[in-house]
Structures are given as structure tokens and as C-alpha cells.
Design an enzyme around this catalytic site. Structure first.
Site, PDB file in Angstrom:
ATOM      1  CG  ASP A  81     -12.763  30.456  30.494  1.00  0.00           C
ATOM      2  OD1 ASP A  81     -13.895  30.583  30.087  1.00  0.00           O
ATOM      3  OD2 ASP A  81     -12.045  31.193  31.103  1.00  0.00           O
ATOM      4  NE  ARG A 257      -5.618  34.749  36.400  1.00  0.00           N
ATOM      5  CZ  ARG A 257      -5.563  35.144  35.107  1.00  0.00           C
ATOM      6  NH1 ARG A 257      -4.660  36.114  34.642  1.00  0.00           N
ATOM      7  NH2 ARG A 257      -5.663  34.231  34.138  1.00  0.00           N
TER       8      ARG A 257
END
Ligand code: G3H
Ligand code: 13P
Ligand code: ZN
Length: 317
Positions: A81, A257
């Protein structure tokens, strides 16, 4: 089975989007595999440069290999990424990654093309797919802060794709990374997707910054001592309309998260005497698996595992 993103996009194009989820640790990895198998979805594991340096890149590789052995039916791509040129080469040469993102979007157009083309040439020699980026998202991209995000110009996108030979393109269409998106009345710019699709029909597009930042998740984090003020994300009802316009990959990291933060904050608030982190860890794995499955339903990738398997075993390039 590790496959390329190119192979996954051949199955997905115009029908659904493949979820691209970041991992950093073992609990995320287990929850991710379980959620994708529970929902019978092909998926993309994303590894950021930050993740590679958190424990060590070899840990991530070891965890993914172990999860692949535990879930032999899983079909997934291993993707870098937001890579730099140097880290792309490392990943290509490792033989483990099946896909890399070269993010030179902060460079001038010509320089972005030159860097991307070099990475594409080297990646394609080893059958590794390449995602590139044109335009600038708002928010934070690794260490690059997009203070003046600029949306992707479809005419430039066409030229960029033709000259670089990249396999997919991340476009700036109004989203941004992190938990604070859409401070005004912005939304996804579907017009940009429509125009790129008209110019490059069949070419896979990628949407970064796609977390939905669920308000109930934010409220629970704040009730348990957090302080996320003004957090807001993408409307999940926009995932499928984006997929129909050629978005084959939807990047989701922040939402995972939030699940982690909520589970751990609530656990230690409610069990102040506890020091065994495996209790919230187990709950997190269960909840993350359920979250991933719910996202795959919204992306349309749930139930597509068999179609992906058929495609890759019938020699989908
Ligand atoms: O685009 C950013 C991703 O959410 C990865 O975040 O660089 O903090 O691992 P990270
Ligand atoms: P979010 O911050 O919206 O989860 O986006 C993640 C991303 O785009 C990773 O490349
Ligand atoms: Zn991103």
C-alpha cells in the site's frame, strides 16, 4: 491461494469491488481471513510501509503464510500500500507480494509517469500487478500530507494509463484517509468515475480512503474515554454505485482501527483489574471478522469466492 490483483479485477469489473484491508498484527490477520471465509469473498491484504516497519516485514509474511495454511480455501492478493519506488522493488524482488502500489502522485505529471513506468516494467517481468495514483487525496498519505487535495483529471488519467501500462489506477474522487473525511458537504465525485470509464472502458479503478467511520463506533469509543470529535466517513451506500462505474478495489483501514480501539477501550474500562490482553484480543478477532464480512456484503464481494477460484484456475492471466 495468492493471486494477483489483476486476476481479481478481471472477475470484479463492473459488478463488485474487492475489499482491500490493511494488516499490522496477528489479530488483524486472523480476523481478516475468518471474515473473508465466513462471507466467501476473495480479498486483498494491504501492507503499508508503516506496517512493514512496525514489527518486521518478515513477521507479516510469516503471519500471512500461516493464515493461508489455516484457511487453504482463501483467495487473496498480497499488496504493498502506498509504496515508494525503492520499496516497490523490494516487494517485487521478494517473490511474496503479488501486487504493489507505486504512489508518486505528489510528483509532477511527467515524473509520476516516469517513476510508475519503471516500476511497471520491473513488476511485469515477475507477474506482479501495479496500482498507480493520479491526483491527490486529502488527509494523510503515509508521510505526505495532502493539504490541497486535487481531484483526478479524466483526460490526464487516460494518458497516464496508456503511457505507464499500470494495471489499475487510484483516483482522487473526494475521499481522504483517516477518520475525518468530508468536513463540508462533499461526497464521492461519480462524474469523474463516469468520465474515466467512458475513456478507458474495462480499466480497473481504485478508491482509497473508503472507511465509513460508523457514528455508533465513534460514540462508543468516546463513551469509553476516547476523544474523536467530528469524525466522519464514506457513505457505504456509495460502494456499489462506485463498483458499477469501474471501481474494483475499495481500501478500508481506519474502520478496522476503530473496531480495535472500541473493543480494547471498553474491555479495560469494564475490567479495570484485568491485564490479560488475550480477552479483548479474542473479542477483537470475532468482531473484526464480523466487520469484514459486513463490508464484503456492501461491496458485493461476498459470495464471489467460487467465481474467483474458477477464474484463476481456468488460467485468468
Ligand atoms: O493509507 C494509509 C493506510 O491507512 C495505512 O496507514 O501508513 O499508518 O499504516 P499506515
Ligand atoms: P481509510 O483511512 O479510509 O481506511 O483508507 C485506507 C486507505 O486508503 C489505505 O490505502
Ligand atoms: Zn490509501
Amino acid at each position: 491461494m495468492i493471486v494477483t490483483t489483476k486476476q481479481l479485477f478481471e472477475v470484479a469489473y463492473g459488478e463488485f469491488a474487492v475489499g482491500a484491508y490493511n494488516i499490522n498484527n496477528a489479530e488483524q490477520t486472523m480476523g481478516l481471513f475468518r471474515g473473508n471465509i465466513d462471507s466467501q469473498a476473495p480479498f486483498i491484504i494491504q501492507i503499508s510501509r508503516g506496517a512493514r516497519g512496525y514489527t518486521d516485514k518478515s513477521f507479516l509474511e510469516g503471519m500471512i503464510r500461516a493464515a493461508g495454511d489455516l484457511f487453504p480455501e482463501a483467495i487473496f492478493a498480497v499488496h504493498l500500500d502506498h509504496g515508494t519506488e525503492e520499496v516497490c522493488y523490494e516487494c517485487i524482488d521478494s517473490g511474496f507480494y503479488s501486487s504493489v502500489m507505486i504512489d508518486a502522485s505528489h510528483e509532477e505529471f511527467e515524473e509520476n509517469i516516469a517513476i510508475t513506468k519503471r516500476v511497471v516494467d520491473r513488476a511485469h517481468e515477475k507477474n506482479v500487478s501495479v496500482e498507480a495514483e493520479l491526483g491527490m487525496l486529502g488527509g494523510v498519505e503515509e508521510d505526505v500530507v495532502g493539504e490541497n487535495p486535487c481531484l483526478t483529471d479524466p483526460e490526464e488519467a487516460e494518458e497516464f494509463i496508456d503511457r505507464t501500462g499500470c494495471d489499475s489506477l487510484a483516483c482522487a474522487i473526494g475521499t481522504s484517509h483517516g477518520a475525518y473525511k468530508f468536513s463540508g458537504t462533499q461526497g464521492i465525485h461519480f462524474d469523474i468515475l463516469d468520465e474515466i470509464k467512458a475513456r478507458k472502458p474495462g480499466f480497473p479503478l481504485v478508491m482509497h480512503g473508503s472507511s465509513s467511520v460508523p457514528p455508533e463506533e465513534v460514540a462508543r469509543i468516546n463513551e469509553a474515554g476516547g476523544k474523536l470529535i467530528g469524525a466522519a466517513g464514506v457513505n457505504t451506500a456509495e460502494y456499489l454505485p462506485a463498483a458499477k462505474r469501474g471501481v474494483c478495489k475499495v481500501n478500508i483501514d481506519t474502520d478496522g482501527r476503530l473496531v480495535w480501539t472500541r473493543v480494547h477501550r471498553e474491555h479495560f474500562r469494564d475490567n479495570p483489574e484485568d491485564i490479560d490482553f488475550r480477552a479483548p484480543g479474542r473479542k477483537y478477532m470475532d468482531e473484526y471478522a464480523a466487520f469484514i464480512a459486513s463490508r464484503n456484503e456492501l461491496l458485493g464481494s461476498a459470495g464471489q469466492l467460487e467465481a474467483a477460484r474458477k477464474h484463476v484456475t481456468n488460467g485468468g492471466a
